[in-house]
Enzyme design. Structure first.
Site, PDB file in Angstrom:
ATOM      1  N   GLU A 299       2.171  -8.954  -3.917  1.00 35.51           N
ATOM      2  CA  GLU A 299       0.910  -9.624  -3.603  1.00 35.51           C
ATOM      3  C   GLU A 299       0.704 -10.839  -4.512  1.00 35.51           C
ATOM      4  O   GLU A 299       0.068 -11.816  -4.125  1.00 35.51           O
ATOM      5  CB  GLU A 299      -0.254  -8.631  -3.750  1.00 35.51           C
ATOM      6  CG  GLU A 299      -1.338  -8.848  -2.719  1.00 35.51           C
ATOM      7  CD  GLU A 299      -2.317  -7.698  -2.602  1.00 35.51           C
ATOM      8  OE1 GLU A 299      -2.453  -7.139  -1.504  1.00 35.51           O
ATOM      9  OE2 GLU A 299      -2.957  -7.336  -3.613  1.00 35.51           O
ATOM     10  N   HIS A 328      21.823   8.919  -2.879  1.00 32.72           N
ATOM     11  CA  HIS A 328      22.266   9.557  -1.637  1.00 32.72           C
ATOM     12  C   HIS A 328      21.566   8.934  -0.440  1.00 32.72           C
ATOM     13  O   HIS A 328      21.481   9.542   0.624  1.00 32.72           O
ATOM     14  CB  HIS A 328      21.975  11.059  -1.716  1.00 32.72           C
ATOM     15  CG  HIS A 328      22.613  11.692  -2.913  1.00 32.72           C
ATOM     16  ND1 HIS A 328      23.857  12.288  -2.854  1.00 32.72           N
ATOM     17  CD2 HIS A 328      22.223  11.759  -4.208  1.00 32.72           C
ATOM     18  CE1 HIS A 328      24.177  12.724  -4.084  1.00 32.72           C
ATOM     19  NE2 HIS A 328      23.208  12.399  -4.910  1.00 32.72           N
ATOM     20  N   LYS A 442      -7.529  -8.809   8.127  1.00 28.02           N
ATOM     21  CA  LYS A 442      -8.833  -8.207   7.810  1.00 28.02           C
ATOM     22  C   LYS A 442      -9.911  -8.790   8.710  1.00 28.02           C
ATOM     23  O   LYS A 442     -10.758  -8.072   9.225  1.00 28.02           O
ATOM     24  CB  LYS A 442      -9.220  -8.561   6.361  1.00 28.02           C
ATOM     25  CG  LYS A 442      -8.734  -7.621   5.308  1.00 28.02           C
ATOM     26  CD  LYS A 442      -9.550  -7.930   4.048  1.00 28.02           C
ATOM     27  CE  LYS A 442      -8.851  -7.524   2.784  1.00 28.02           C
ATOM     28  NZ  LYS A 442      -9.522  -8.015   1.593  1.00 28.02           N
TER      29      LYS A 442
HETATM   30  O1  PA5 Z   1      -4.859  -6.669  -5.869  1.00 27.91           O
HETATM   31  C1  PA5 Z   1      -5.782  -6.821  -5.095  1.00 27.91           C
HETATM   32  O2  PA5 Z   1      -6.671  -7.663  -5.280  1.00 27.91           O
HETATM   33  C2  PA5 Z   1      -5.916  -5.965  -3.853  1.00 27.91           C
HETATM   34  O3  PA5 Z   1      -4.815  -5.144  -3.669  1.00 27.91           O
HETATM   35  C3  PA5 Z   1      -7.164  -5.096  -3.948  1.00 27.91           C
HETATM   36  O4  PA5 Z   1      -7.059  -4.240  -5.049  1.00 27.91           O
HETATM   37  C4  PA5 Z   1      -7.381  -4.285  -2.680  1.00 27.91           C
HETATM   38  O5  PA5 Z   1      -7.420  -5.127  -1.562  1.00 27.91           O
HETATM   39  C5  PA5 Z   1      -8.697  -3.511  -2.757  1.00 27.91           C
HETATM   40  O6  PA5 Z   1      -9.759  -4.389  -3.010  1.00 27.91           O
HETATM   41  P1  PA5 Z   1     -11.140  -3.898  -3.553  1.00 27.91           P
HETATM   42  O7  PA5 Z   1     -10.933  -3.337  -4.910  1.00 27.91           O
HETATM   43  O8  PA5 Z   1     -11.975  -5.109  -3.575  1.00 27.91           O
HETATM   44  O9  PA5 Z   1     -11.644  -2.858  -2.612  1.00 27.91           O
END
Ligand code: PA5
Length: 473
Positions: A299, A328, A442
């Site tokens: 990410e 394996h 989203k």
């Molecule tokens: O790293 C990030 O920003 C994302 O993976 C968030 O942690 C994830 O989308 C969850 O978001 P939130 O904590 O706002 O619910």
């Protein structure tokens, strides 16, 4: 009273984690795929600039994760106090969160608890909205004995808020509206998003995620610390481990800085066509660290645009594997498939347990040779043998070694990998701290489910090119 072990220099030195990058270099791997020290030295200007940029961003308060070893010390006290109260009342601690709000806790639970032990305190982490699984979890819980921790930095994530609405409804119906404050804790941004407002309205206990710490960098905030403390994990030692690594990495000498050196080698590997980065612990307890890291790396570094706004579409693909299990399953590919991977082993010196293999069947040579050895010897030999085999086949690999799995070493590891990610972001010249790529999906979901202001997304979704039935077999 003697100092806690994490404050004793001798013990800290013994618990220092080590990065071994020998097998990333031509000496071991051969010239075709291996790097030379010159390859690193040639990047010197960029490395110095990257270090400077990190330092400046830290000073400007933009890299909140680097402040956590210090700022969370006080928070840890508040957490410990609350946990001391709640542990008497509750057997089950349920995290409702996803992505960065769950993966750190999952990694900590795997590292420090016995997954076969069903005794309280039990930590449940619900990081999906699969209806079957969620229902199964709720059915398992004795609600009287359960506290829910709703974790969402934005305070609006559809999955987490849906889970919260369902759990809240259940608690209200079964235990009464007046029990909500007692059975729910919110971990969220201090003053933005809707969860904080709901928590205040309900009178819930709240913990805050600093604004300058992104979700995937938040394991050392209450996001990870509160569930960890409930399971009896020493959160002060975790922070001390992170602080220790922070000090180790406070140098622009690339050859002394494990986070920078690993980031640079991973970056170079990617630039040389090794676009897949496999993390392969040979320690079951570290298996979900690989999962946590997979999110952090993907990410943070998978980006369409660079900082100047040019389209670059960069990002290595992180893969998690587990030794010896995946010998394996995956290793055939790593040994013989395309030269497009770099493998990072996670190893420990001391597993904290030793299991002997009994001597039996002396007449059956294929089995009897195992007798008298230990599982420890077997797993470590399999790791070093796989490492050598990969090296002989000119496959880039590195090893991060932990003397043992404890809070101090895991704190170091979290911090090193976070800083490595930030440094890699500098080398790719991208913003490692946003995630614009996840927005479109989203927004379609919001539109379809009827969220206000997302009507256009709904239209776009509904007018999508229809699928050809002939291609659905
Ligand atoms: O790293 C990030 O920003 C994302 O993976 C968030 O942690 C994830 O989308 C969850 O978001 P939130 O904590 O706002 O619910």
């Amino acid at each position: 009273m003697s100092k806690p072990r994490y404050q004793q220099e001798e013990w800290r030195e013994k618990m220092k984690i080590r990065l071994d990058v020998n097998n990333m270099f031509a000496n071991q791997i051969g010239e075709k795929h291996g790097f030379t020290p010159e390859d690193i030295n040639n990047l010197e200007k960029r490395l110095v600039a990257a270090h400077k940029s990190i330092k400046e961003a830290k000073q400007e308060g933009k890299l909140g994760f680097m402040e956590l070893p210090e700022t969370q010390k006080e928070v840890a006290n508040k957490i410990k106090k609350l946990v001391a109260e709640k542990r008497n009342e509750f057997d089950n601690f349920v995290v409702l969160g996803i992505g960065g709000s769950a993966l750190g806790s999952i990694a900590l639970r795997t590292a420090f608890t016995n997954s076969y032990d069903q005794k309280a305190p039990r930590l449940f982490i619900s990081d999906n909205v699969d209806p079957t699984k969620f229902k199964e979890m709720l059915k398992t819980l004795d609600l009287e004995k359960t506290v829910f921790n709703v974790i969402s930095k934005s305070g609006g994530t559809a999955e987490t808020m849906s889970q919260f609405l369902i759990a809240r409804d259940l608690v209200a119906k079964e235990l009464g509206e007046d029990k909500i404050a007692e059975h729910f804790i919110a971990t969220t941004s201090k003053d933005s998003g809707k969860l904080i407002k709901i928590a205040q309205k309900e009178g819930m206990e709240t913990f805050h995620i600093p604004d300058n710490v992104g979700g995937r960098f938040s394991v050392l905030t209450p996001v990870g610390l509160l569930p960890a403390a409930f399971c009896g994990i020493n959160i002060e030692e975790l922070l001390a481990g992170a602080e220790y690594m922070d000090r180790r990495c406070d140098t622009d000498d690339i050859w002394k800085n494990p986070a920078y050196l690993n980031a640079t080698l991973q970056y170079l590997a990617d630039q040389n066509g090794k676009r897949i980065s496999v993390m392969m612990p040979y320690v079951d307890k570290l298996k979900d660290i690989a999962d946590w890291y997979r999110q952090l790396w993907a990410e943070s570094l998978g980006k369409e645009k660079n900082r100047e706004g040019d389209i670059v579409n960069v990002g290595p693909t992180p893969i998690k594997a587990l030794g010896t299990t995946d010998q394996h399953s995956q290793v055939q590919l790593y040994m013989a498939g395309p030269y497009d991977k770099v493998i990072t082993f996670l190893t420990v010196d001391d597993y904290g347990a030793e299991v002997e293999i009994p001597e039996e069947y002396s007449e059956i040579e294929e089995v009897s040779y195992l007798g008298g050895h230990t599982l420890n010897e077997l797993i470590t030999t399999e790791q070093t043998a796989t490492e050598l085999a990969l090296t002989k086949r000119q496959r880039l690999n590195a090893t991060i070694n932990l003397p043992r799995v404890n809070e101090f070493t895991i704190g170091q590891l979290f911090y090193m990998l976070e800083l490595q990610t930030a440094f890699a972001g500098e080398l790719y010249n991208i913003n490692a701290f946003n995630q614009p790529g996840v927005e479109l999906g989203k927004n379609y979901t919001y539109g379809v489910l009827g969220r206000k202001d997302y009507e256009e997304m709904k239209e776009e979704y509904e007018s999508r090119t229809q699928k050809d039935d002939k291609l659905i077999l």
